[in-house]
Design a protein around this motif. Structure first.
Motif, PDB file in Angstrom:
ATOM      1  N   VAL A 391       6.519   4.770  -6.473  1.00  9.22           N
ATOM      2  CA  VAL A 391       7.733   4.056  -6.063  1.00  9.22           C
ATOM      3  C   VAL A 391       8.002   4.272  -4.578  1.00  9.22           C
ATOM      4  N   MET A 392       7.829   5.490  -4.107  1.00  9.87           N
ATOM      5  CA  MET A 392       8.055   5.794  -2.691  1.00  9.87           C
ATOM      6  C   MET A 392       7.148   4.941  -1.798  1.00  9.87           C
ATOM      7  N   PHE A 393       5.849   4.847  -2.143  1.00 15.08           N
ATOM      8  CA  PHE A 393       4.926   4.068  -1.325  1.00 15.08           C
ATOM      9  C   PHE A 393       5.220   2.570  -1.422  1.00 15.08           C
ATOM     10  N   LEU A 394       5.645   2.108  -2.604  1.00 14.08           N
ATOM     11  CA  LEU A 394       5.977   0.693  -2.758  1.00 14.08           C
ATOM     12  C   LEU A 394       7.231   0.327  -1.962  1.00 14.08           C
ATOM     13  N   LEU A 395       8.216   1.210  -1.955  1.00 13.17           N
ATOM     14  CA  LEU A 395       9.412   0.952  -1.149  1.00 13.17           C
ATOM     15  C   LEU A 395       9.069   0.912   0.338  1.00 13.17           C
ATOM     16  N   TYR A 396       8.161   1.783   0.760  1.00 14.28           N
ATOM     17  CA  TYR A 396       7.710   1.761   2.153  1.00 14.28           C
ATOM     18  C   TYR A 396       7.055   0.411   2.467  1.00 14.28           C
ATOM     19  N   GLU A 397       6.233  -0.064   1.535  1.00 14.93           N
ATOM     20  CA  GLU A 397       5.567  -1.360   1.743  1.00 14.93           C
ATOM     21  C   GLU A 397       6.577  -2.493   1.805  1.00 14.93           C
ATOM     22  N   MET A 398       7.583  -2.468   0.939  1.00 16.16           N
ATOM     23  CA  MET A 398       8.570  -3.540   0.903  1.00 16.16           C
ATOM     24  C   MET A 398       9.444  -3.546   2.162  1.00 16.16           C
ATOM     25  N   VAL A 399       9.727  -2.370   2.698  1.00 17.45           N
ATOM     26  CA  VAL A 399      10.574  -2.282   3.889  1.00 17.45           C
ATOM     27  C   VAL A 399       9.786  -2.608   5.153  1.00 17.45           C
ATOM     28  N   SER A 400       8.572  -2.040   5.246  1.00 17.90           N
ATOM     29  CA  SER A 400       7.784  -2.196   6.486  1.00 17.90           C
ATOM     30  C   SER A 400       6.936  -3.455   6.498  1.00 17.90           C
ATOM     31  N   GLY A 401       6.636  -3.967   5.295  1.00 19.60           N
ATOM     32  CA  GLY A 401       5.759  -5.132   5.223  1.00 19.60           C
ATOM     33  C   GLY A 401       4.294  -4.764   5.288  1.00 19.60           C
ATOM     34  N   ARG A 402       3.992  -3.460   5.316  1.00 15.34           N
ATOM     35  CA  ARG A 402       2.606  -2.990   5.390  1.00 15.34           C
ATOM     36  C   ARG A 402       2.348  -2.006   4.260  1.00 15.34           C
ATOM     37  N   ALA A 403       1.271  -2.254   3.502  1.00 11.87           N
ATOM     38  CA  ALA A 403       0.925  -1.353   2.405  1.00 11.87           C
ATOM     39  C   ALA A 403       0.075  -0.201   2.930  1.00 11.87           C
ATOM     40  N   PRO A 404       0.268   1.014   2.443  1.00  9.43           N
ATOM     41  CA  PRO A 404      -0.623   2.119   2.806  1.00  9.43           C
ATOM     42  C   PRO A 404      -2.057   1.780   2.404  1.00  9.43           C
ATOM     43  N   SER A 405      -3.032   2.294   3.141  1.00 13.21           N
ATOM     44  CA  SER A 405      -4.430   2.000   2.843  1.00 13.21           C
ATOM     45  C   SER A 405      -4.838   2.626   1.510  1.00 13.21           C
ATOM     46  N   ASP A 406      -5.884   2.032   0.900  1.00 13.91           N
ATOM     47  CA  ASP A 406      -6.386   2.581  -0.355  1.00 13.91           C
ATOM     48  C   ASP A 406      -6.845   4.021  -0.170  1.00 13.91           C
ATOM     49  N   LYS A 407      -7.448   4.329   0.975  1.00 18.15           N
ATOM     50  CA  LYS A 407      -7.920   5.682   1.228  1.00 18.15           C
ATOM     51  C   LYS A 407      -6.756   6.667   1.269  1.00 18.15           C
ATOM     52  N   PHE A 408      -5.683   6.254   1.929  1.00 23.17           N
ATOM     53  CA  PHE A 408      -4.502   7.119   1.989  1.00 23.17           C
ATOM     54  C   PHE A 408      -3.943   7.354   0.592  1.00 23.17           C
ATOM     55  N   LEU A 409      -3.863   6.285  -0.209  1.00 17.43           N
ATOM     56  CA  LEU A 409      -3.316   6.413  -1.555  1.00 17.43           C
ATOM     57  C   LEU A 409      -4.202   7.301  -2.440  1.00 17.43           C
ATOM     58  N   GLU A 410      -5.537   7.186  -2.268  1.00 22.14           N
ATOM     59  CA  GLU A 410      -6.449   8.039  -3.033  1.00 22.14           C
ATOM     60  C   GLU A 410      -6.231   9.507  -2.684  1.00 22.14           C
ATOM     61  N   ASN A 411      -6.121   9.795  -1.377  1.00 18.93           N
ATOM     62  CA  ASN A 411      -5.919  11.185  -0.960  1.00 18.93           C
ATOM     63  C   ASN A 411      -4.553  11.708  -1.412  1.00 18.93           C
ATOM     64  N   ALA A 412      -3.535  10.844  -1.336  1.00 23.93           N
ATOM     65  CA  ALA A 412      -2.200  11.240  -1.796  1.00 23.93           C
ATOM     66  C   ALA A 412      -2.220  11.551  -3.286  1.00 23.93           C
ATOM     67  N   GLN A 413      -2.988  10.734  -4.048  1.00 27.97           N
ATOM     68  CA  GLN A 413      -3.099  10.961  -5.482  1.00 27.97           C
ATOM     69  C   GLN A 413      -3.729  12.328  -5.762  1.00 27.97           C
ATOM     70  N   LYS A 414      -4.747  12.681  -4.997  1.00 26.40           N
ATOM     71  CA  LYS A 414      -5.410  13.980  -5.178  1.00 26.40           C
ATOM     72  C   LYS A 414      -4.449  15.125  -4.878  1.00 26.40           C
ATOM     73  N   VAL A 415      -3.697  14.989  -3.783  1.00 21.93           N
ATOM     74  CA  VAL A 415      -2.729  16.025  -3.423  1.00 21.93           C
ATOM     75  C   VAL A 415      -1.676  16.166  -4.517  1.00 21.93           C
ATOM     76  N   GLY A 416      -1.187  15.027  -5.008  1.00 23.74           N
ATOM     77  CA  GLY A 416      -0.178  15.048  -6.066  1.00 23.74           C
ATOM     78  C   GLY A 416      -0.683  15.720  -7.324  1.00 23.74           C
ATOM     79  N   MET A 417      -1.946  15.457  -7.681  1.00 22.89           N
ATOM     80  CA  MET A 417      -2.505  16.068  -8.881  1.00 22.89           C
ATOM     81  C   MET A 417      -2.626  17.583  -8.728  1.00 22.89           C
ATOM     82  N   VAL A 418      -2.976  18.035  -7.523  1.00 23.23           N
ATOM     83  CA  VAL A 418      -3.041  19.480  -7.267  1.00 23.23           C
ATOM     84  C   VAL A 418      -1.650  20.101  -7.417  1.00 23.23           C
ATOM     85  N   ILE A 419      -0.636  19.408  -6.875  1.00 24.02           N
ATOM     86  CA  ILE A 419       0.742  19.908  -6.981  1.00 24.02           C
ATOM     87  C   ILE A 419       1.165  20.008  -8.447  1.00 24.02           C
TER      88      ILE A 419
END
Length: 438
Positions: A391-419
């Motif tokens: 939701v946080m990344f989607l809200l960023y995309e809706m506000v900025s008009g730019r979606a985070p890159s797939d690579k960034f989202l993959e790395n964020a997913q890995k960090v989140g899973m570790v957390i």
């Protein structure tokens, strides 16, 4: 058997909530034409499943969660091969941001609706049974160990919490009371109005059910309900028609006064004065090593029993559901300041203990509704790998008009899973530690 009942309730409750949560994602995804490849209650390895249309439905062997796999979505599956291909119309990534946002909120919304429904149903079906504020003010309290530790005394009449009236005795230990800033009880003591402060971090003293029962209780007058045959009271000549007036010269009006007076002479003999009909008599009674005289008593205070109309239950149940979220949000915030100990966090073992070792459907659904609201709140936290991270990344995309890159989202997913894995290890360790320290 007790352990099996606790585990059984936990697994049933989590399976219901996880299934409904993931169903929320599945239904909203299909509503927007997204392809849902997998729907699972529990994590792999798969122990059972079937294919229906484009979706494989399964049950996993690890029953502490679940997932849906939506085509074209970066999630815990880390399907990089699919993400490397050109986006397809049925994929998550091809849909407008607002549709993806609704899909990510789908599970949370279903958990909230489930929690509200359970609370409303229980309030409507069962009503409430409680000791009211008026009864507390009329009779005063018994200050137990935790109550005494903050300055409360036997006979205190608690008028309000933080300057606001309360409804029932249990409100004195509610999250709203114990988590308040500069909290206090207004107390009438011997005709004088005083303030008893609630210390910062006092909520850490309430780590288990025993602690909750060691704070305050209501003073209650009593009558003799049963005299055990052959017991100390019968041998001293008491009957259920008598009323105890004093023990060794200490006046007795409330049951805790009788307990305290007998406790002082446990294993000894005591002089007991009692009213029998119109006569005041005295006798010697042998007090057991436990500080008892082999009687059962009946409190002369009847709890308030209140039933609710459906409209009242709808309002009351909804308020209770969102109060759970508010209290948990406040507690989480105070954990970061150190005011609330992280030892209060519980994992699956602690949750099983909350369900208890007896199967009571009303209690089961009450706890399941509570967990449903907590799951909704926790899933909304902006941590990658949780719905809130998406939701946080989607809200960023809706506000900025730019979606985070797939690579960034993959790395964020890995960090989140570790957390999340670290958090799971921590809460399970917390649970195990409590088993050896409580």
């Amino acid at each position: 058997m007790d352990t099996l009942i606790m585990v059984g309730q936990l697994l049933l409750g989590l399976s219901i909530l996880v299934g409904l949560h993931e169903l929320g994602h599945l239904l909203t995804a299909k509503m927007f034409g997204m392809r849902v490849e997998k729907f699972s209650i529990g994590f792999p390895p798969k122990i059972a499943g079937f294919q229906w249309g484009e979706t494989e439905y399964s049950i996993g062997a690890i029953p502490l969660g679940g997932f849906v796999k939506i085509s074209g979505m970066i999630d815990e599956s880390m399907d990089q091969e699919q993400m490397a291909q050109e986006p397809q119309p049925w994929e998550f990534r091809s849909k407008p941001a607002w549709q993806r946002l609704i899909v990510m909120l789908g599970g949370i919304i279903v958990n909230v609706i489930t929690g509200i429904f359970i609370f409303v149903y229980l309030v409507y079906q069962n009503g409430e049974t409680y000791i009211s504020r008026d009864q507390v003010v009329e009779n005063g309290i018994v200050a137990l160990d935790l109550g005494q530790s903050i300055g409360l005394q036997d006979g205190d009449k608690i008028l309000d919490i933080n300057g606001e009236p309360y409804q029932k005795l249990s409100d004195l230990t509610s999250g709203n009371a114990l988590l308040s800033e500069n909290g206090f009880y207004t107390v009438e003591r011997n005709g004088e109005i005083i303030q008893v402060d609630i210390p910062r971090g006092f909520i850490n003293s309430f780590g288990d059910k025993e602690a909750l029962n060691n704070f305050v209780d209501i003073r209650y007058p009593f009558e003799l309900l049963r005299i055990d045959e052959g017991g100390a009271a019968e041998q001293a000549g008491l009957t259920t028609e008598d009323r105890i007036l004093s023990v060794n010269g200490e006046s007795i009006q409330y049951f805790h006064e009788l307990q305290n007076a007998l406790g002082k002479v446990a294993g000894q003999s005591a002089n007991l004065v009692y009213l029998s009909g119109a006569d005041t008599l005295s006798t010697q009674v042998a007090v057991t090593e436990r500080g008892t005289i082999d009687i059962a008593v009946k409190p002369l205070i009847e709890p308030v029993v209140r039933q609710y109309s459906f409209g009242e239950a709808l309002k009351n149940g909804t308020e209770r559901a969102f109060t759970v979220v508010a209290v948990n949000a406040k507690a989480l915030g105070k954990m970061f300041t150190g005011e609330v100990s992280t030892k209060n966090m519980s994992g699956p073992i602690g949750m099983a203990a909350i369900y208890g070792n007896t199967w009571d459907w009303s209690k089961f659904w009450g706890i399941t509704g509570l967990i449903s609201m907590i799951l909704a709140f926790m899933n909304l936290l902006p941590i990658p790998a949780l719905d809130g991270g998406h939701v946080m990344f989607l809200l960023y995309e809706m506000v900025s008009g730019r979606a985070p890159s797939d690579k960034f989202l993959e790395n964020a997913q890995k960090v989140g899973m570790v957390i999340l894995l670290a958090l799971m290890v921590f809460v399970i360790g917390n649970d195990i530690l409590k088993l050896f320290t409580n």
